[in-house]
Structures are given as C-alpha cells and as structure tokens.
Design an enzyme around this catalytic site. Structure first.
Site, PDB file in Angstrom:
ATOM      1  N   ASP A   8      54.888  58.345 -46.031  1.00 37.67           N
ATOM      2  CA  ASP A   8      55.777  58.886 -47.201  1.00 37.67           C
ATOM      3  C   ASP A   8      57.156  59.733 -46.517  1.00 37.67           C
ATOM      4  O   ASP A   8      57.056  60.497 -45.466  1.00 37.67           O
ATOM      5  CB  ASP A   8      54.914  60.076 -47.655  1.00 37.67           C
TER       6      ASP A   8
ATOM      7  N   ASN B 149      53.906  63.917 -42.604  1.00 43.24           N
ATOM      8  CA  ASN B 149      55.291  64.120 -41.924  1.00 43.24           C
ATOM      9  C   ASN B 149      55.180  65.574 -41.343  1.00 43.24           C
ATOM     10  O   ASN B 149      56.033  66.270 -41.732  1.00 43.24           O
ATOM     11  CB  ASN B 149      56.401  63.970 -43.026  1.00 43.24           C
TER      12      ASN B 149
ATOM     13  N   ASN C 265      63.573  63.528 -53.383  1.00 46.72           N
ATOM     14  CA  ASN C 265      63.717  62.050 -52.959  1.00 46.72           C
ATOM     15  C   ASN C 265      62.305  61.349 -53.497  1.00 46.72           C
ATOM     16  O   ASN C 265      61.376  61.912 -53.084  1.00 46.72           O
ATOM     17  CB  ASN C 265      63.920  61.979 -51.543  1.00 46.72           C
TER      18      ASN C 265
ATOM     19  N   ASP D 260      54.179  66.015 -55.354  1.00 47.95           N
ATOM     20  CA  ASP D 260      55.036  65.897 -54.278  1.00 47.95           C
ATOM     21  C   ASP D 260      55.500  67.190 -53.824  1.00 47.95           C
ATOM     22  O   ASP D 260      56.678  67.042 -53.593  1.00 47.95           O
ATOM     23  CB  ASP D 260      56.261  64.827 -54.680  1.00 47.95           C
TER      24      ASP D 260
ATOM     25  N   HIS E 110      60.563  74.065 -48.889  1.00 47.10           N
ATOM     26  CA  HIS E 110      61.323  74.375 -47.662  1.00 47.10           C
ATOM     27  C   HIS E 110      61.801  75.780 -47.757  1.00 47.10           C
ATOM     28  O   HIS E 110      61.773  76.487 -48.626  1.00 47.10           O
ATOM     29  CB  HIS E 110      62.478  73.639 -48.091  1.00 47.10           C
TER      30      HIS E 110
HETATM   31  O1  DOR Z   1      61.642  65.154 -51.859  1.00 42.09           O
HETATM   32  C1  DOR Z   1      60.953  64.708 -50.946  1.00 42.09           C
HETATM   33  N1  DOR Z   1      60.580  65.661 -49.799  1.00 42.09           N
HETATM   34  N2  DOR Z   1      60.661  63.517 -50.891  1.00 42.09           N
HETATM   35  C2  DOR Z   1      60.146  62.976 -49.761  1.00 42.09           C
HETATM   36  O2  DOR Z   1      59.457  61.997 -49.626  1.00 42.09           O
HETATM   37  C3  DOR Z   1      59.734  63.726 -48.727  1.00 42.09           C
HETATM   38  C4  DOR Z   1      59.543  65.220 -49.120  1.00 42.09           C
HETATM   39  C5  DOR Z   1      59.538  66.222 -48.021  1.00 42.09           C
HETATM   40  O3  DOR Z   1      58.617  66.022 -46.998  1.00 42.09           O
HETATM   41  O4  DOR Z   1      60.329  67.235 -47.858  1.00 42.09           O
END
Ligand code: DOR
Length: 434
Positions: free
Chosen positions: A153, A95, A278, A305, A309
């Site tokens: 994903d 992504n 998520n 995961d 951010h």
């Molecule tokens: O918490 C998440 N962040 N879950 C995901 O499925 C994607 C991910 C993201 O790309 O930030």
C-alpha cells in the site's frame, strides 16, 4: 461481571438479523440472544433502547505508524481511535519504519497490540522488501508470524511478474493480496485531474492512473486464480472494470473509503491540505459511480485508509503536504449518510463494515451470535454531533471533516467481552444490590 445489553435493535448482517433483542455477554463470549433476558445481580445492564447493536466494525485498511512514526500515531492511540469509532478489528498497513516485510516487525506489532491495543490488530505484510518493488518480502515467515494479508500500500507492484509470484504465494498461504492501484508515471500530481485542478492550478493526476492498474492487477490475479482485493477505489472507471471482472472472477473484492463518497475534488479548491489524499478526491460523477458500486455490490467493503499525520506535515504548501486523512473517528457517521441517501439499507451498510471484511480476512469476528466471541458495538444512528478533531483519540488531527455536523455516533465498544469505549452520554443502569 456479565454484561446485558437490553432492548437494542440488533442488526447482524451475517445471520440476516434485524430485531429488538437482548444480548447477554459472559466472559469473552456471547452467552445468549433473546427477547427479555432477565437481569440477575451479577450483570451490568446497558440500556440500548433506541440504539443499534451490531458486530464491531472491521477496517481492512489503516495506518498505525508503529514502528517508526510514533509522532504520527502509535498502536495505542490508533486502536483507541478505532475503539471510539466503533472498530473492534483493524488491519495495519506495512509502510512503517522499518517496513513490515519480515517476521520480526510482524512480531513486534502483534506484541505491542497485545499489551497496548484496545482493538484487535491484524498486520498486513509488505509484498516486496522495503516496498521497493524489487524483491519479494519474507511472505511465508510473516504468515507464520500472523499477517492476514499482503500489500505494498502506497505503491503498486510495477513488475507484473513479481506481482504474479506474490499472488501465487498468497494463494498458497490462503491470504488475500490487497492492491493499491496507481501508475506513478501517470499519477504525477496531488489532486484529481479535472475542472477543479484547472481552477486551483494544482498538479493533477488523472483517473486512468488508477484504472490502468486496476485492470492489470485483476488480469494477473485472475490468471493465477488468487484472491485479489482492490483497496481505496476512487474512480468511476475502476468501479466499471471491477463490476465487469467480478462476473468471471469471484475471488475479486473491493473497498472504498468514506471520503470518496462524502467529498468531491471541489473540496481541494480551499487548498486545505487535509483534502490531500492518495488516491485523490475525484469528480461528482466519480462519487456517483462509487455510490452505485456500493449499492449494487461491486464494492464489498468500506475501509477508512486511516492515515494520521502530525500537524507539521500538513501545515505546509499543498504540494509539500503529506497525503492522508485521519478517518477512524468519522467513518461510521459518514457511512450512515449512505442509508439516509437511499444508497444502502442499514443492514447492507453494516455488512460492508462487519461480515464482508471478516470473510475477506478469514477471521472469526464480524458476527453477533450465541457462542461467538463478544466483539460488538452499540451506536445511536440519529444523534447529531459536530466533528472536533481536538477530541480525537488519534494523534492525527488531519480531517477535512473538522466542524462538519454529522448524524450517528458510536456509544459503546466491546472487544473480547470487555468494554473498551463508552461514550459519556450513554445511559448506564447498575442493578440494585441485594
Ligand atoms: O493518502 C494516503 N496516505 N494514501 C496512501 O496510499 C498512503 C497513506 C499514508 O501512509 O499516509
């Protein structure tokens, strides 16, 4: 110069080893493993007394954000965080912007990883173009370019027929399909639907949003006999479905993440947006079921995961904040708590972070043995430290574990025979000259 790691407790789940042994590294290979390997003048000695030597950790689920979101993370900063956390190999999700749905993006990631990375990077290709669920991505071309898995994903592939086709391709190319299981019509909120959401008033998603898709994806994969890996399992119901299905479908594997066994949805009552992830943090019963699944082998792998951010995307109201936790630098310590809690023994835990992910991906790492590539770590399972996101190597400081006191920390990371991370407190003895 050679590297000699002396007196460490070598735990190599792949060969069922747990013993105090020396490890001699020459070039990019492990030359020998033995008791009392003599030090020669051309070696750097690492004194690992009281420490654990293990294969480098392998993470099947990280977001490195490059290309496109370099303000959140880059391949350079993400792999530096990996190396600090003890990870020598990471699988990066598709992504990005542009999405990794074609050969040129895969090439770009691999090229960047070669020139700027401190851990090995294995790109995961998208299942569908743009992660839109409409049309299959250029899977064959991406496999040729070097992807090790496919995944949309962040989304499930809603169209079961398209998902079946993707599984057939993946089977033909010998790579696993990694499934993010979430029915977006059922998952309308940002936190787990339960007592905590009732108290917080935050929009909630029920566990069935995950469980329904886990069930469907397994049914489709089983029908075409293609390897399926369910990622970031968070719900107890999913663990039950996977446990039952594994009996008749050995190509099924699963992972969970440290936050799903370290935190419950109670954490969201603080409205700390760093608890927004998520799938969402779930109830105490779900956490217990996850631990049971780890203990009985239903869940094969621990992945992070890692979802870094920038400050601004978390420093907003809960409903507007981005989902995700920056996880590479706290994963080992949080996972070691499973050993203290009696969920797993240390070898069993390390299997879920080394040999099991290596087997899923079909990569020749995850083992410390003579003649193998030297990807390994040295960690202190007992040291206590306090999480300070200000010293993260990741650009993502979004951690709900900020300020937590944790036990166990990586001290040294070796990738391809080179030291890529050394904790400042690791003792180091150089041989006397002459
Ligand atoms: O918490 C998440 N962040 N879950 C995901 O499925 C994607 C991910 C993201 O790309 O930030």
């Amino acid at each position: 110069m050679k590297i000699l790691i002396k007196n460490g407790r070598l735990i190599d789940p792949g060969s069922d080893t747990d013993s105090v042994l020396d490890v001699l590294i020459s070039g990019n290979l492990i030359e020998s493993i033995d008791r009392d390997i003599p030090a020669t003048n051309d070696v750097e000695i690492i004194d690992a007394k009281g420490l654990v030597v293990s294969p480098g950790l392998i993470d099947v689920h990280v977001h490195l954000r490059e290309p496109g979101f370099e303000y959140k993370e880059t391949i350079k900063s993400g792999t530096a965080a990996a190396a600090k956390g003890g990870f020598t190999s990471v699988v990066c999700m598709a992504n990005t912007d542009p999405v990794n749905d074609n050969k040129s993006v895969t090439d770009y990631i691999l090229q960047k990883a070669r020139t700027e990375g401190t851990a090995r990077v294995f790109p995961c290709g998208a299942i569908t173009k743009g992660l839109k669920g409409q049309e299959l991505a250029e899977i064959g071309e991406m496999v040729e370019a070097g992807i090790t898995a496919i995944s949309d994903d962040g989304f499930s592939v809603k169209n079961a027929g398209l998902f079946l086709k993707a599984l057939e391709y993946a089977k033909k190319f010998g790579i696993p399909t990694i499934s993010h299981c979430e029915d977006k019509e059922l998952a309308q909120g940002f936190v787990h639907e339960g007592r905590a959401s009732l108290l917080s008033g935050l929009d909630a998603s029920p566990s069935i949003a995950e469980e329904c898709v886990v069930f469907r994806d397994i049914a489709v994969a089983r029908y075409v006999r293609s390897p399926l890996h369910i990622t970031h399992v968070s719900a107890g119901g999913s663990v039950d479905i996977i446990r039952q299905a594994k009996a008749g479908f050995p190509l099924l594997t699963a992972d969970t993440c440290p936050h799903y066994f370290s935190l419950t949805d109670e954490a969201t009552l603080t409205y700390d947006t760093n608890t927004k992830v998520n799938p969402p943090l779930r109830s105490k019963d779900d956490v217990e079921a996850i631990k049971q699944g780890l203990g009985d082998g239903t869940i094969d792998i621990i992945a992070t995961d890692h979802a870094p951010h920038e400050f601004g995307s978390k420093n907003v109201e809960f409903d507007l904040a981005s989902f995700g936790i920056s996880g590479l630098e706290t994963a080992l310590a949080l996972s070691l708590a499973l050993v203290r809690d009696g969920v797993l023994d240390l070898k069993g835990l390390l299997a879920k972070m080394t040999i099991n992910p290596a087997r899923l991906l079909g990569i020749p790492y995850g083992q410390v043995a003579a003649g193998r590539i030297a990807d390994l770590i040295v960690f202190d399972p007992h040291i206590e430290w306090v999480v300070d996101t200000a010293v993260f190597r990741s650009k993502g400081r979004n951690s709900p574990f900020q300020g937590w006191s944790l036990t166990g920390r990586n001290m040294l990371t070796i990738v391809d025979g080179r030291i890529v991370y050394r904790d400042p407190i690791l003792p180091q003895y150089l041989p006397a000259s002459g």
